[in-house]
Design a protein around this motif. Structure first.
Motif, PDB file in Angstrom:
ATOM      1  N   MET A   1       0.839  -1.196   0.000  1.00 16.28           N
ATOM      2  CA  MET A   1       0.000   0.000   0.000  1.00 16.28           C
ATOM      3  C   MET A   1       0.877   1.251   0.000  1.00 16.28           C
ATOM      4  N   ASN A   2       0.471   2.231  -0.780  1.00 17.49           N
ATOM      5  CA  ASN A   2       1.197   3.502  -0.815  1.00 17.49           C
ATOM      6  C   ASN A   2       0.841   4.325   0.413  1.00 17.49           C
ATOM      7  N   PRO A   3       1.799   4.631   1.304  1.00 14.04           N
ATOM      8  CA  PRO A   3       1.487   5.408   2.514  1.00 14.04           C
ATOM      9  C   PRO A   3       0.890   6.785   2.219  1.00 14.04           C
ATOM     10  N   ALA A   4       1.151   7.322   1.013  1.00 17.80           N
ATOM     11  CA  ALA A   4       0.630   8.647   0.671  1.00 17.80           C
ATOM     12  C   ALA A   4      -0.887   8.664   0.584  1.00 17.80           C
ATOM     13  N   LEU A   5      -1.527   7.482   0.592  1.00 18.61           N
ATOM     14  CA  LEU A   5      -2.991   7.425   0.548  1.00 18.61           C
ATOM     15  C   LEU A   5      -3.632   7.695   1.907  1.00 18.61           C
ATOM     16  N   LEU A   6      -2.859   7.620   2.995  1.00 14.56           N
ATOM     17  CA  LEU A   6      -3.442   7.797   4.327  1.00 14.56           C
ATOM     18  C   LEU A   6      -4.185   9.127   4.503  1.00 14.56           C
ATOM     19  N   PRO A   7      -3.645  10.262   4.011  1.00 11.19           N
ATOM     20  CA  PRO A   7      -4.388  11.523   4.184  1.00 11.19           C
ATOM     21  C   PRO A   7      -5.752  11.546   3.511  1.00 11.19           C
ATOM     22  N   LEU A   8      -6.021  10.592   2.602  1.00 10.65           N
ATOM     23  CA  LEU A   8      -7.334  10.549   1.956  1.00 10.65           C
ATOM     24  C   LEU A   8      -8.448  10.243   2.954  1.00 10.65           C
ATOM     25  N   PHE A   9      -8.109   9.588   4.076  1.00 15.07           N
ATOM     26  CA  PHE A   9      -9.119   9.332   5.101  1.00 15.07           C
ATOM     27  C   PHE A   9      -9.677  10.639   5.665  1.00 15.07           C
ATOM     28  N   VAL A  10      -8.901  11.700   5.563  1.00 15.93           N
ATOM     29  CA  VAL A  10      -9.360  13.025   6.006  1.00 15.93           C
ATOM     30  C   VAL A  10      -9.829  13.855   4.816  1.00 15.93           C
ATOM     31  N   ALA A  11      -9.057  13.828   3.741  1.00 15.21           N
ATOM     32  CA  ALA A  11      -9.338  14.701   2.601  1.00 15.21           C
ATOM     33  C   ALA A  11     -10.676  14.378   1.940  1.00 15.21           C
ATOM     34  N   VAL A  12     -10.985  13.093   1.760  1.00 15.11           N
ATOM     35  CA  VAL A  12     -12.228  12.715   1.075  1.00 15.11           C
ATOM     36  C   VAL A  12     -13.464  13.150   1.857  1.00 15.11           C
ATOM     37  N   PRO A  13     -13.575  12.853   3.171  1.00 13.66           N
ATOM     38  CA  PRO A  13     -14.747  13.363   3.905  1.00 13.66           C
ATOM     39  C   PRO A  13     -14.851  14.885   3.904  1.00 13.66           C
ATOM     40  N   LEU A  14     -13.727  15.589   3.992  1.00 13.36           N
ATOM     41  CA  LEU A  14     -13.784  17.048   3.938  1.00 13.36           C
ATOM     42  C   LEU A  14     -14.301  17.529   2.592  1.00 13.36           C
ATOM     43  N   LEU A  15     -13.845  16.888   1.514  1.00 14.57           N
ATOM     44  CA  LEU A  15     -14.317  17.254   0.179  1.00 14.57           C
ATOM     45  C   LEU A  15     -15.809  16.973   0.032  1.00 14.57           C
ATOM     46  N   VAL A  16     -16.242  15.799   0.486  1.00 12.08           N
ATOM     47  CA  VAL A  16     -17.662  15.450   0.414  1.00 12.08           C
ATOM     48  C   VAL A  16     -18.495  16.425   1.229  1.00 12.08           C
ATOM     49  N   SER A  17     -18.006  16.788   2.417  1.00  9.09           N
ATOM     50  CA  SER A  17     -18.726  17.741   3.257  1.00  9.09           C
ATOM     51  C   SER A  17     -18.915  19.072   2.544  1.00  9.09           C
ATOM     52  N   GLY A  18     -17.850  19.551   1.903  1.00 11.90           N
ATOM     53  CA  GLY A  18     -17.955  20.809   1.171  1.00 11.90           C
ATOM     54  C   GLY A  18     -18.922  20.711  -0.004  1.00 11.90           C
ATOM     55  N   LEU A  19     -18.895  19.582  -0.712  1.00 10.23           N
ATOM     56  CA  LEU A  19     -19.801  19.412  -1.853  1.00 10.23           C
ATOM     57  C   LEU A  19     -21.263  19.364  -1.408  1.00 10.23           C
ATOM     58  N   LEU A  20     -21.533  18.769  -0.250  1.00 11.95           N
ATOM     59  CA  LEU A  20     -22.909  18.686   0.235  1.00 11.95           C
ATOM     60  C   LEU A  20     -23.478  20.052   0.584  1.00 11.95           C
ATOM     61  N   VAL A  21     -22.609  20.995   0.922  1.00  9.74           N
ATOM     62  CA  VAL A  21     -23.077  22.353   1.183  1.00  9.74           C
ATOM     63  C   VAL A  21     -23.516  23.016  -0.112  1.00  9.74           C
ATOM     64  N   VAL A  22     -22.826  22.692  -1.207  1.00  6.93           N
ATOM     65  CA  VAL A  22     -23.120  23.306  -2.503  1.00  6.93           C
ATOM     66  C   VAL A  22     -24.250  22.576  -3.221  1.00  6.93           C
ATOM     67  N   VAL A  23     -24.188  21.240  -3.207  1.00  7.76           N
ATOM     68  CA  VAL A  23     -25.196  20.423  -3.892  1.00  7.76           C
ATOM     69  C   VAL A  23     -26.267  20.031  -2.883  1.00  7.76           C
ATOM     70  N   ARG A  24     -27.395  20.688  -2.939  1.00  9.57           N
ATOM     71  CA  ARG A  24     -28.474  20.456  -1.973  1.00  9.57           C
ATOM     72  C   ARG A  24     -29.522  19.542  -2.584  1.00  9.57           C
ATOM     73  N   HIS A  25     -29.394  18.232  -2.325  1.00 10.76           N
ATOM     74  CA  HIS A  25     -30.361  17.253  -2.825  1.00 10.76           C
ATOM     75  C   HIS A  25     -30.499  16.166  -1.774  1.00 10.76           C
ATOM     76  N   ARG A  26     -31.724  15.830  -1.420  1.00  8.10           N
ATOM     77  CA  ARG A  26     -31.936  14.943  -0.288  1.00  8.10           C
ATOM     78  C   ARG A  26     -31.331  13.562  -0.506  1.00  8.10           C
ATOM     79  N   LEU A  27     -31.499  13.000  -1.708  1.00 10.26           N
ATOM     80  CA  LEU A  27     -30.945  11.676  -1.972  1.00 10.26           C
ATOM     81  C   LEU A  27     -29.417  11.702  -1.911  1.00 10.26           C
TER      82      LEU A  27
END
Length: 504
Positions: A1-27
């Motif tokens: 496993m590439n150790p550089a992938l570890l920060p994705l555990f933080v980066a991906v949820p932060l990105l998704v959180s930001g997108l949910l603020v912009v994209v407002r759809h219940r589903l």
């Protein structure tokens, strides 16, 4: 496993959180709120499997010099915690979609942001960034606690915010003192010296005290059973499975790395652990609401988990992690079942409920299994959790072993008596549809007798029942799951391998 992938555990949820603020759809909100922690748990499971070949994986962000860079580190213990918190967050998010709380403004992005903070706190190898990620956890929590805007929740929210702001300030001061003494806050660099340098030991002690408050350890536990039950059951389940457990994991990691097997204040820790177990168990008998009783059982369980540090061995840490897993799953399941009861009958008070064993048999059986698990009875994970802790305690000095085993037995008896009262009041008794105003016991029932058709919908109870089923599976397949926790305990105890992976 590439150790550089570890920060994705933080980066991906932060990105998704930001997108949910912009994209407002219940589903989209629902899929992201449930799916993000599930994906995190699956990825963490793959990471845990990888640790069989590579015990520790570390990545220094930005390729800076080891010891100076921001390190992300994973071993079997942190990967196990990522799996547990991800599954618990997914179950709580599932429940929030069933109750409709996900429709409140910004709840989905806040929940996903909370996941990012949890993942970062579990993977960071740096005390200052531990503080940062704890704050990332807390910021959305302040809003989620009072999300409905009721006056009671807003009032309790002030207490929660005040306690956590003061504790976070104390945590930051402790981190600052560690840097002032040692010139670093990197855990790998701090391996071992706290046992020899009393100044560093005091600074580390400040950090641990702040985390103990956040975990709900006696005598700084009072805010937890006061604040948590005042919010909704789904949010309480989310907090119980994430906040206190991240704090406990951080305590384990810091003690294992900076002190090793030499903990100078083990006598104080022994007294605190015993008091936490007993106070939580005994206090359960003094409340009259389902979620308040579970909150005090949370406190008692925290004392059980910390037995691992009193004994401090690979075996005790493994037993502590297994009990932590049981605690996350069992308490979460009971809270979600309690939420289903409250949603259906409008109350979680003992004196407003009766006869649920006859009315809601599936829910009652699930609840009974959850209570069995808290006490430590078969066929649930609580039995093997307590057996593992007592076996680990038996390895300590005779006096310490006797005190710990005796405290576990007394706390179990006190919990059994208190939870028997809960069962008798809520699940036994006459069915609520049989009450009439002329009945001398009418004060124990809703003011309007319920029609026979009112039942807890199984769909609403499904998240809680699923977690209770996992607790039973941990009992049945303990031969598979207990070695997993044991491996995590070995990884946690091996601070040398952890430090070498970060600094190489």
């Amino acid at each position: 496993m590439n150790p550089a992938l570890l920060p994705l555990f933080v980066a991906v949820p932060l990105l998704v959180s930001g997108l949910l603020v912009v994209v407002r759809h219940r589903l989209v909100d629902r899929v992201a709120m449930v799916g993000t922690p599930l994906v995190s748990a699956v990825a963490a499971g793959a990471l845990f499997v990888h640790h069989a070949a590579e015990p520790v994986v570390a990545h220094n962000v930005g390729a800076f010099v080891p010891g100076v860079a921001i390190p992300f580190v994973s071993d079997a213990a942190s990967a196990l915690m990522l799996v547990l918190t991800g599954l618990m967050a997914a179950a709580a998010a599932w429940y929030l979609t069933l109750t409709g709380e996900d429709r409140y403004r910004f709840v989905p992005p806040l929940v996903v942001m909370l996941i990012a903070g949890v993942n970062g706190a579990l993977l960071t190898g740096d005390l200052f960034n531990l503080f940062v990620f704890v704050e990332v956890m807390l910021l959305p929590s302040y809003v989620l606690l009072a999300v409905t805007g009721t006056w009671r929740r807003l009032g309790v929210g002030r207490v929660y915010i005040l306690v956590n702001l003061l504790t976070s300030t104390f945590l930051l001061l402790g981190v600052g003192f560690v840097y002032a003494v040692a010139g670093t806050v990197n855990l790998a660099v701090l391996q071992g010296p706290a046992a020899q340098d009393p100044r560093l030991g005091l600074a580390i002690g400040m950090v641990l005290l702040a985390l103990a408050v956040k975990a709900g350890v006696f005598p700084v536990h009072g805010w937890l059973p006061s604040a948590y039950p005042a919010t909704s059951a789904g949010i309480m389940a989310l907090f119980s499975g994430l906040h206190t457990k991240v704090a406990l994991y951080a305590i384990f990691r810091i003690v294992a790395t900076t002190y090793g097997e030499v903990v100078p204040w083990v006598g104080v820790l022994l007294a605190v652990v015993i008091a936490t177990m007993l106070v939580g168990a005994v206090s359960t008998a003094g409340v009259g609401r389902l979620r308040s009783a579970i909150a005090f059982q949370m406190v008692s369980g925290i004392g059980h988990i910390l037995i691992a540090l009193v004994v401090f061995s690979a075996a005790s840490l493994g037993a502590g992690l297994f009990y932590l897993a049981h605690h996350v799953i069992t308490v979460g399941g009971l809270l979600l079942l309690t939420g289903a009861i409250e949603q259906t009958y409008g109350s979680g008070r003992y004196d407003r409920l009766s006869g649920l064993m006859r009315r809601d048999r599936v829910v009652a059986v699930g609840f009974a299994l959850g209570l069995f698990s808290l006490v430590g009875l078969p066929p649930t994970s609580g039995l093997w959790g307590k057996v593992g802790l007592m076996r680990a305690a038996a390895e300590a000095d005779a006096g310490v072993a006797a005190a710990l085993i005796g405290a576990v037995i007394l706390a179990s008896i006190a919990s059994l008596m208190a939870l028997t009262r809960l069962w008798r009041e809520v699940f036994w008794g006459a069915p609520m549809d049989s009450y009439s105003p002329d009945d001398p016991e009418f004060g124990r029932a809703p003011r309007t007798a319920l029609p026979d058709g009112v039942r807890v919908p199984l769909g609403l109870a499904a998240p809680g029942l699923a977690l209770i089923a996992v607790s039973v599976a941990l009992f049945v397949f303990a031969g598979v799951f207990y070695p997993v926790a044991a491996d995590a305990g070995v990884a946690l105890a091996d601070a040398t391998a952890y430090a070498e992976a970060v600094l190489r």
